[in-house]
Design a protein around this motif. Structure first.
Motif, short mmCIF file in Angstrom:
data_model
loop_
_atom_site.label_atom_id
_atom_site.label_comp_id
_atom_site.label_asym_id
_atom_site.label_seq_id
_atom_site.Cartn_x
_atom_site.Cartn_y
_atom_site.Cartn_z
N SER A 51 6.40 11.91 0.67
CA SER A 51 7.69 11.54 1.24
C SER A 51 7.49 10.33 2.14
CB SER A 51 8.31 12.70 2.02
OG SER A 51 7.45 13.13 3.05
N THR A 52 8.53 9.53 2.26
CA THR A 52 8.46 8.35 3.11
C THR A 52 9.46 8.51 4.24
OG1 THR A 52 7.92 7.02 1.17
CG2 THR A 52 8.63 5.83 3.13
N THR A 53 9.03 8.15 5.43
CA THR A 53 9.87 8.23 6.61
C THR A 53 9.55 7.05 7.51
OG1 THR A 53 10.64 9.71 8.37
CG2 THR A 53 8.27 9.69 7.94
N ASP A 75 12.57 -0.68 10.02
CA ASP A 75 11.49 0.11 10.59
C ASP A 75 10.33 0.17 9.60
OD1 ASP A 75 13.11 0.60 12.75
OD2 ASP A 75 13.67 2.61 12.13
N ALA A 76 9.12 0.26 10.13
CA ALA A 76 7.93 0.32 9.29
C ALA A 76 7.88 1.66 8.55
CB ALA A 76 6.68 0.16 10.15
N PRO A 77 7.66 1.65 7.23
CA PRO A 77 7.60 2.90 6.48
C PRO A 77 6.28 3.64 6.72
CG PRO A 77 7.18 1.03 5.03
CD PRO A 77 7.52 0.47 6.37
N VAL A 78 6.36 4.95 6.66
CA VAL A 78 5.19 5.82 6.78
C VAL A 78 5.25 6.79 5.60
CG1 VAL A 78 4.06 7.59 8.19
CG2 VAL A 78 5.23 5.67 9.30
N ILE A 79 4.13 6.91 4.88
CA ILE A 79 4.10 7.85 3.76
C ILE A 79 3.29 9.08 4.15
CG2 ILE A 79 2.12 6.71 2.67
CD1 ILE A 79 3.36 7.59 -0.05
N ARG A 80 3.81 10.20 3.72
CA ARG A 80 3.13 11.48 3.94
C ARG A 80 2.79 12.05 2.56
NH1 ARG A 80 5.35 16.86 7.05
NH2 ARG A 80 3.71 18.20 6.26
N ILE A 81 1.51 12.34 2.37
CA ILE A 81 1.05 12.96 1.12
C ILE A 81 0.76 14.42 1.42
CG2 ILE A 81 -0.72 12.97 -0.67
CD1 ILE A 81 -1.06 9.96 -0.17
N TYR A 139 0.82 -1.22 0.00
CA TYR A 139 0.00 0.00 0.00
C TYR A 139 0.85 1.27 0.00
CZ TYR A 139 -4.12 -2.83 0.53
OH TYR A 139 -5.12 -3.74 0.30
N ILE A 140 2.08 1.19 0.46
CA ILE A 140 2.97 2.35 0.41
C ILE A 140 3.17 2.75 -1.05
CG2 ILE A 140 5.31 3.18 0.87
CD1 ILE A 140 3.64 2.97 3.41
N ALA A 141 3.46 1.79 -1.92
CA ALA A 141 3.65 2.09 -3.35
C ALA A 141 2.35 2.60 -3.97
CB ALA A 141 4.13 0.85 -4.09
N LYS A 142 1.21 2.01 -3.59
CA LYS A 142 -0.07 2.46 -4.13
C LYS A 142 -0.38 3.90 -3.71
CE LYS A 142 -2.14 -2.10 -4.49
NZ LYS A 142 -3.28 -2.94 -4.21
N LEU A 143 -0.04 4.24 -2.47
CA LEU A 143 -0.26 5.61 -2.00
C LEU A 143 0.67 6.60 -2.71
CD1 LEU A 143 -0.84 4.79 1.74
CD2 LEU A 143 -2.51 5.87 0.21
#
Length: 78
Positions: free
Chosen positions: A24-26, A39-45, A8-12
């Protein structure tokens, strides 16, 4: 984050790109619930939108990526 959530990170990111939003991903140091030690990725739109528009964008994400609708119930976690 579980292994089945990672795609879902790629889809977002794709959603952000196709709608003209920066992303951005953090991480926040949380560990994934899988065999990975990363660490688990978090995406910010970044939408730079007002509240009304942000709700519309979130609704579009829920519909197009997660296949939810206005009748879907969510648990809000602080």
């Amino acid at each position: 984050m579980a292994e089945d959530q990672i795609p879902y990170i790629a889809k977002l990111k794709e959603f952000a790109d196709s709608n003209g939003f920066a992303s951005s991903t953090t991480t926040y140091g949380n560990k994934s619930r899988n065999v990975s030690t990363e660490d688990a990725p978090v995406i910010r739109i970044e939408t730079n939108s007002d509240t009304k528009t942000t709700v519309e964008i979130a609704r579009k994400i829920q519909n197009t990526i997660f296949h939810n609708n206005d009748d879907t119930e969510y648990d809000v976690v602080p």
